[in-house]
Design a protein around this motif. Structure first.
Motif, PDB file in Angstrom:
ATOM      1  N   LEU A  13       0.845  -1.203   0.000  1.00 22.13           N
ATOM      2  CA  LEU A  13       0.000   0.000   0.000  1.00 22.13           C
ATOM      3  C   LEU A  13       0.877   1.249   0.000  1.00 22.13           C
ATOM      4  N   ASP A  14       1.955   1.208   0.810  1.00 22.44           N
ATOM      5  CA  ASP A  14       2.869   2.347   0.863  1.00 22.44           C
ATOM      6  C   ASP A  14       3.532   2.581  -0.490  1.00 22.44           C
ATOM      7  N   ASP A  15       3.948   1.483  -1.141  1.00 22.65           N
ATOM      8  CA  ASP A  15       4.562   1.622  -2.469  1.00 22.65           C
ATOM      9  C   ASP A  15       3.573   2.221  -3.461  1.00 22.65           C
ATOM     10  N   LYS A  16       2.338   1.732  -3.377  1.00 18.50           N
ATOM     11  CA  LYS A  16       1.294   2.237  -4.272  1.00 18.50           C
ATOM     12  C   LYS A  16       1.074   3.736  -4.032  1.00 18.50           C
ATOM     13  N   LYS A  17       1.026   4.107  -2.749  1.00 24.04           N
ATOM     14  CA  LYS A  17       0.817   5.514  -2.374  1.00 24.04           C
ATOM     15  C   LYS A  17       1.968   6.378  -2.886  1.00 24.04           C
ATOM     16  N   ARG A  18       3.190   5.852  -2.701  1.00 20.51           N
ATOM     17  CA  ARG A  18       4.371   6.591  -3.171  1.00 20.51           C
ATOM     18  C   ARG A  18       4.317   6.815  -4.675  1.00 20.51           C
ATOM     19  N   GLU A  19       3.902   5.769  -5.383  1.00 24.50           N
ATOM     20  CA  GLU A  19       3.797   5.853  -6.843  1.00 24.50           C
ATOM     21  C   GLU A  19       2.761   6.917  -7.249  1.00 24.50           C
ATOM     22  N   GLU A  20       1.617   6.878  -6.539  1.00 25.39           N
ATOM     23  CA  GLU A  20       0.561   7.863  -6.823  1.00 25.39           C
ATOM     24  C   GLU A  20       1.054   9.284  -6.586  1.00 25.39           C
ATOM     25  N   LEU A  21       1.745   9.487  -5.444  1.00 24.08           N
ATOM     26  CA  LEU A  21       2.259  10.828  -5.110  1.00 24.08           C
ATOM     27  C   LEU A  21       3.285  11.296  -6.138  1.00 24.08           C
ATOM     28  N   GLY A  22       4.137  10.346  -6.586  1.00 27.54           N
ATOM     29  CA  GLY A  22       5.129  10.688  -7.620  1.00 27.54           C
ATOM     30  C   GLY A  22       4.451  11.127  -8.903  1.00 27.54           C
ATOM     31  N   ARG A  23       3.373  10.405  -9.284  1.00 27.43           N
ATOM     32  CA  ARG A  23       2.629  10.757 -10.504  1.00 27.43           C
ATOM     33  C   ARG A  23       1.967  12.128 -10.356  1.00 27.43           C
ATOM     34  N   LEU A  24       1.389  12.360  -9.154  1.00 25.17           N
ATOM     35  CA  LEU A  24       0.724  13.641  -8.881  1.00 25.17           C
ATOM     36  C   LEU A  24       1.723  14.792  -8.946  1.00 25.17           C
ATOM     37  N   LYS A  25       2.903  14.557  -8.369  1.00 23.59           N
ATOM     38  CA  LYS A  25       3.945  15.597  -8.358  1.00 23.59           C
ATOM     39  C   LYS A  25       4.359  15.963  -9.779  1.00 23.59           C
ATOM     40  N   LYS A  26       4.481  14.923 -10.626  1.00 28.07           N
ATOM     41  CA  LYS A  26       4.852  15.161 -12.029  1.00 28.07           C
ATOM     42  C   LYS A  26       3.807  16.017 -12.731  1.00 28.07           C
ATOM     43  N   MET A  27       2.529  15.696 -12.482  1.00 28.92           N
ATOM     44  CA  MET A  27       1.446  16.439 -13.143  1.00 28.92           C
ATOM     45  C   MET A  27       1.423  17.899 -12.690  1.00 28.92           C
ATOM     46  N   VAL A  28       1.525  18.104 -11.374  1.00 31.73           N
ATOM     47  CA  VAL A  28       1.495  19.483 -10.839  1.00 31.73           C
ATOM     48  C   VAL A  28       2.715  20.256 -11.327  1.00 31.73           C
ATOM     49  N   ASN A  29       3.865  19.579 -11.335  1.00 34.29           N
ATOM     50  CA  ASN A  29       5.101  20.222 -11.795  1.00 34.29           C
ATOM     51  C   ASN A  29       4.984  20.669 -13.250  1.00 34.29           C
ATOM     52  N   GLY A  30       4.402  19.786 -14.073  1.00 32.30           N
ATOM     53  CA  GLY A  30       4.203  20.120 -15.486  1.00 32.30           C
ATOM     54  C   GLY A  30       3.333  21.356 -15.652  1.00 32.30           C
ATOM     55  N   LEU A  31       2.269  21.446 -14.842  1.00 37.25           N
ATOM     56  CA  LEU A  31       1.370  22.610 -14.921  1.00 37.25           C
ATOM     57  C   LEU A  31       2.074  23.884 -14.460  1.00 37.25           C
ATOM     58  N   ILE A  32       2.812  23.790 -13.355  1.00 34.01           N
ATOM     59  CA  ILE A  32       3.498  24.982 -12.802  1.00 34.01           C
ATOM     60  C   ILE A  32       4.569  25.472 -13.788  1.00 34.01           C
ATOM     61  N   ASN A  33       5.258  24.539 -14.435  1.00 30.25           N
ATOM     62  CA  ASN A  33       6.314  24.936 -15.389  1.00 30.25           C
ATOM     63  C   ASN A  33       5.752  25.703 -16.587  1.00 30.25           C
ATOM     64  N   ARG A  34       4.493  25.382 -16.941  1.00 28.03           N
ATOM     65  CA  ARG A  34       3.896  26.068 -18.100  1.00 28.03           C
ATOM     66  C   ARG A  34       3.157  27.351 -17.708  1.00 28.03           C
ATOM     67  N   LEU A  35       3.137  27.639 -16.401  1.00 31.06           N
ATOM     68  CA  LEU A  35       2.317  28.753 -15.900  1.00 31.06           C
ATOM     69  C   LEU A  35       2.765  30.108 -16.459  1.00 31.06           C
ATOM     70  N   SER A  36       1.807  30.844 -17.024  1.00 24.95           N
ATOM     71  CA  SER A  36       2.062  32.227 -17.448  1.00 24.95           C
ATOM     72  C   SER A  36       0.719  32.948 -17.454  1.00 24.95           C
ATOM     73  N   GLU A  37       0.762  34.255 -17.604  1.00 25.20           N
ATOM     74  CA  GLU A  37      -0.483  35.041 -17.520  1.00 25.20           C
ATOM     75  C   GLU A  37      -1.552  34.600 -18.526  1.00 25.20           C
ATOM     76  N   PRO A  38      -1.194  34.397 -19.817  1.00 29.64           N
ATOM     77  CA  PRO A  38      -2.243  34.021 -20.786  1.00 29.64           C
ATOM     78  C   PRO A  38      -2.921  32.675 -20.492  1.00 29.64           C
ATOM     79  N   ASN A  39      -2.141  31.665 -20.006  1.00 26.07           N
ATOM     80  CA  ASN A  39      -2.771  30.352 -19.798  1.00 26.07           C
ATOM     81  C   ASN A  39      -3.138  30.080 -18.336  1.00 26.07           C
TER      82      ASN A  39
END
Length: 341
Positions: A13-39
């Motif tokens: 369960l812990d491994d699964k949770k870690r995997e989920e958190l890693g995936r979530l971090k990647k998604m949020v990171n991708g969004l933050i990296n693209r962040l600008s006023e127009p989008n």
């Protein structure tokens, strides 16, 4: 004792949770990296969807970590980039829930306090102060916190603190004047008094003089006297914020009216500013040895009343006192007076 098969299940369960958190971090990171006023509109929408699909705690932790890594660097961050990051937090704070802004604010303030004490050489303190200033600009936090920070900086009053005071006043000075002119006036008087007492200690007198001139310009509402002051970018982003916040949530009713002391001692005394935040300690009841017990004078009450109080399970001094006041008062005015005492 945990049996081996259950232990194995927990580990997977812990491994699964870690995997989920890693995936979530990647998604949020991708969004933050693209962040600008127009989008900003589309990214804030996607972030809201992530908040709906994942646990709030995981999302808050992930978002705060990524923003802190992006914004708190040893070199000064561009002001516009900083504003866009804080605007995203502000939109989520108003649309998703106030715990988003509260979690981020607490992390920023604690880090700022830690770095102020450690005499760090880089520009981390300025970057953290810029984050706090823009959280105030975009109505996440009330001016009470900004005044607390300014008072703390004025009380220390070294050359580093003077730089930080100037930086903060340049970012939010006129908004502070609009929100609480009296508190700003008191702060300026205190800074002038402090400057006159420690004047001899500074080799570079011009910075102190410049800070006092900036404060006087603020008091007189004279924007031309402050070099490089440009309210236009903040105003433009505030307009964008009003467009992105659903309903009338961008108003001042969602501002966190929390003091610096409360934020720094949140782990000891709980987070009263977040509705429903869990709190396991009860400092008001258990912390008897650190603070001397207040003496409660209610005059002499009869043993009959005290017996009644005991029967009604009034088990602390303050409860017994309130019970006795209510039972023995002549009328509501008498009760009110005694309760105040």
């Amino acid at each position: 004792y945990v049996p081996p098969q259950i232990r194995r299940a927990q580990e997977t369960l812990d491994d699964k949770k870690r995997e989920e958190l890693g995936r979530l971090k990647k998604m949020v990171n991708g969004l933050i990296n693209r962040l600008s006023e127009p989008n900003l509109s589309s990214i804030s929408g996607q972030m809201e969807e992530l908040y709906m699909a994942n646990s709030r705690k995981d999302m808050n932790d992930t978002l705060t970590d990524i923003l802190m890594n992006a914004c708190v660097t040893a070199v000064a961050m561009p002001a516009r980039l900083m504003m866009e990051h804080v605007l995203l937090v502000s939109v989520l704070h108003h649309n998703v829930g106030i715990e988003v802004g509260a979690h981020f604010l607490e992390a920023v303030v604690k880090k700022f306090d830690e770095l102020c004490k450690s005499d760090a050489e880089g520009k981390e303190c300025e970057n953290l102060l810029a984050l706090i200033a823009h959280l105030y600009n975009f109505h996440v936090v009330h001016c009470l916190l900004i005044f607390d920070i300014l008072k703390k900086l004025v009380s220390t009053f070294t050359e580093k603190e003077i730089e930080l005071i100037l930086f903060l006043l340049k970012n939010v000075g006129f908004s502070l004047r609009k929100d609480d002119a009296l508190a700003l006036k008191e702060l300026i008087t205190e800074a002038q008094r402090k400057a006159s007492t420690v004047e001899k200690e500074f080799q570079d007198q011009t910075r102190v003089r410049f800070m006092l001139e900036t404060m006087l310009a603020l008091r007189n509402n004279d924007m031309r006297k402050i070099p490089g002051y440009d309210p236009e970018p903040v105003e433009r982003l505030r307009k964008l914020q009003r467009a992105l916040v659903h309903g009338s949530g961008s108003g001042k009713d969602t501002q966190l009216r929390v003091s610096l002391e409360s934020l720094l001692s949140a782990d000891q005394v709980g987070r009263w500013w977040i509705v429903g935040s869990s709190w396991s300690g009860a400092p008001m009841i258990s912390d008897t040895n650190s603070k001397t017990q207040q003496n409660l004078h209610v005059g002499k009450v009869s043993s009959k009343i005290m017996e009644l109080a005991r029967k009604q399970r009034m088990n602390t001094d303050i409860r017994r006192s309130i019970f006795c006041v209510l039972m023995t008062s002549e009328d509501f005015m008498d009760a009110f007076e005694k309760l105040l005492k």
